[in-house]
Design a protein around this motif. Sequence first.
Motif, PDB file in Angstrom:
ATOM      1  N   ASP A   1       0.840  -1.196   0.000  1.00 54.26           N
ATOM      2  CA  ASP A   1       0.000   0.000   0.000  1.00 54.26           C
ATOM      3  C   ASP A   1       0.880   1.252   0.000  1.00 54.26           C
ATOM      4  O   ASP A   1       1.486   1.574   1.017  1.00 54.26           O
ATOM      5  CB  ASP A   1      -0.905  -0.012   1.235  1.00 54.26           C
ATOM      6  CG  ASP A   1      -1.753   1.242   1.374  1.00 54.26           C
ATOM      7  OD1 ASP A   1      -1.744   2.095   0.453  1.00 54.26           O
ATOM      8  OD2 ASP A   1      -2.422   1.382   2.422  1.00 54.26           O
ATOM      9  N   PRO A   2       0.953   1.977  -1.128  1.00 57.59           N
ATOM     10  CA  PRO A   2       1.802   3.170  -1.195  1.00 57.59           C
ATOM     11  C   PRO A   2       1.429   4.254  -0.185  1.00 57.59           C
ATOM     12  O   PRO A   2       2.243   5.111   0.127  1.00 57.59           O
ATOM     13  CB  PRO A   2       1.604   3.682  -2.624  1.00 57.59           C
ATOM     14  CG  PRO A   2       1.119   2.512  -3.398  1.00 57.59           C
ATOM     15  CD  PRO A   2       0.321   1.689  -2.428  1.00 57.59           C
ATOM     16  N   GLY A   3       0.219   4.198   0.371  1.00 56.15           N
ATOM     17  CA  GLY A   3      -0.207   5.198   1.341  1.00 56.15           C
ATOM     18  C   GLY A   3       0.070   4.808   2.782  1.00 56.15           C
ATOM     19  O   GLY A   3      -0.168   5.600   3.707  1.00 56.15           O
ATOM     20  N   PHE A   4       0.624   3.608   3.015  1.00 58.12           N
ATOM     21  CA  PHE A   4       0.842   3.128   4.377  1.00 58.12           C
ATOM     22  C   PHE A   4       1.915   3.952   5.088  1.00 58.12           C
ATOM     23  O   PHE A   4       3.017   4.134   4.581  1.00 58.12           O
ATOM     24  CB  PHE A   4       1.262   1.652   4.367  1.00 58.12           C
ATOM     25  CG  PHE A   4       1.623   1.134   5.734  1.00 58.12           C
ATOM     26  CD1 PHE A   4       0.638   0.723   6.613  1.00 58.12           C
ATOM     27  CD2 PHE A   4       2.946   1.079   6.143  1.00 58.12           C
ATOM     28  CE1 PHE A   4       0.965   0.252   7.887  1.00 58.12           C
ATOM     29  CE2 PHE A   4       3.291   0.606   7.407  1.00 58.12           C
ATOM     30  CZ  PHE A   4       2.296   0.197   8.276  1.00 58.12           C
ATOM     31  N   ALA A   5       1.575   4.441   6.278  1.00 57.92           N
ATOM     32  CA  ALA A   5       2.533   5.160   7.128  1.00 57.92           C
ATOM     33  C   ALA A   5       2.360   4.728   8.580  1.00 57.92           C
ATOM     34  O   ALA A   5       2.609   5.499   9.500  1.00 57.92           O
ATOM     35  CB  ALA A   5       2.358   6.664   6.983  1.00 57.92           C
ATOM     36  N   GLY A   6       1.938   3.459   8.776  1.00 59.02           N
ATOM     37  CA  GLY A   6       1.674   2.945  10.113  1.00 59.02           C
ATOM     38  C   GLY A   6       2.899   2.821  10.992  1.00 59.02           C
ATOM     39  O   GLY A   6       2.778   2.566  12.183  1.00 59.02           O
TER      40      GLY A   6
END
Length: 197
Positions: free
Chosen positions: A103-108
């Motif tokens: 997921d390119p939006g993952f910032a967990g």
Amino acid sequence: MTTRVTLISPAAGLAQREVRFDDDGPLSEAGLRRARTAAGTLPGADRIMVSPSMRCRRTAEELGLPAEPMPAPAGCAMGRWRGRSLAEVADAEPEAVSAWLSDPGFAGHGGESLRQLCDRVGAWLTGVAAESGRVLAVVEPDVVRAATVCALRLPMEAFWRLDVAPLTATELSGRSGRWNLGLGRSLGHGGREEGSG
């Protein structure tokens, strides 16, 4: 107006050999030697830039490049994963690692997502292209990957398919929105160095 941007990946450090999220640790002795050997072999440049990491600054120094660190081409901020090995993080947070890789939006992890990295590097590349001439930049391998994805308008998933070896040059020529790409020219003498990033 044509701009030529040569992105130099830094010499390998211990974090890369251990498959560890960069902790801005020192370069390996072999990496330092290779950088010194490559000094004086780089093309001339109108502007010289360097990522703020110790690894990039030390590589630039060993290459004989006078450059002030700039925040824009910094490597990806990895949040709480910084300094930990991939195996350690995968054992502790397998779902998070899977999301990070898919997921390119993952910032967990509390840092920067792949999308944020690509957007930041793309904006930096556009700014660099606003002036013609030659640019030489010592930047982290993930910045080389992000610049390639942005320059060629590749899907972000291609980021994970780009291998950037230490002390190689990736060359972008053209202008913002229309770039040509030259990949992985080895610097100085010798072949690939262990610990490609």
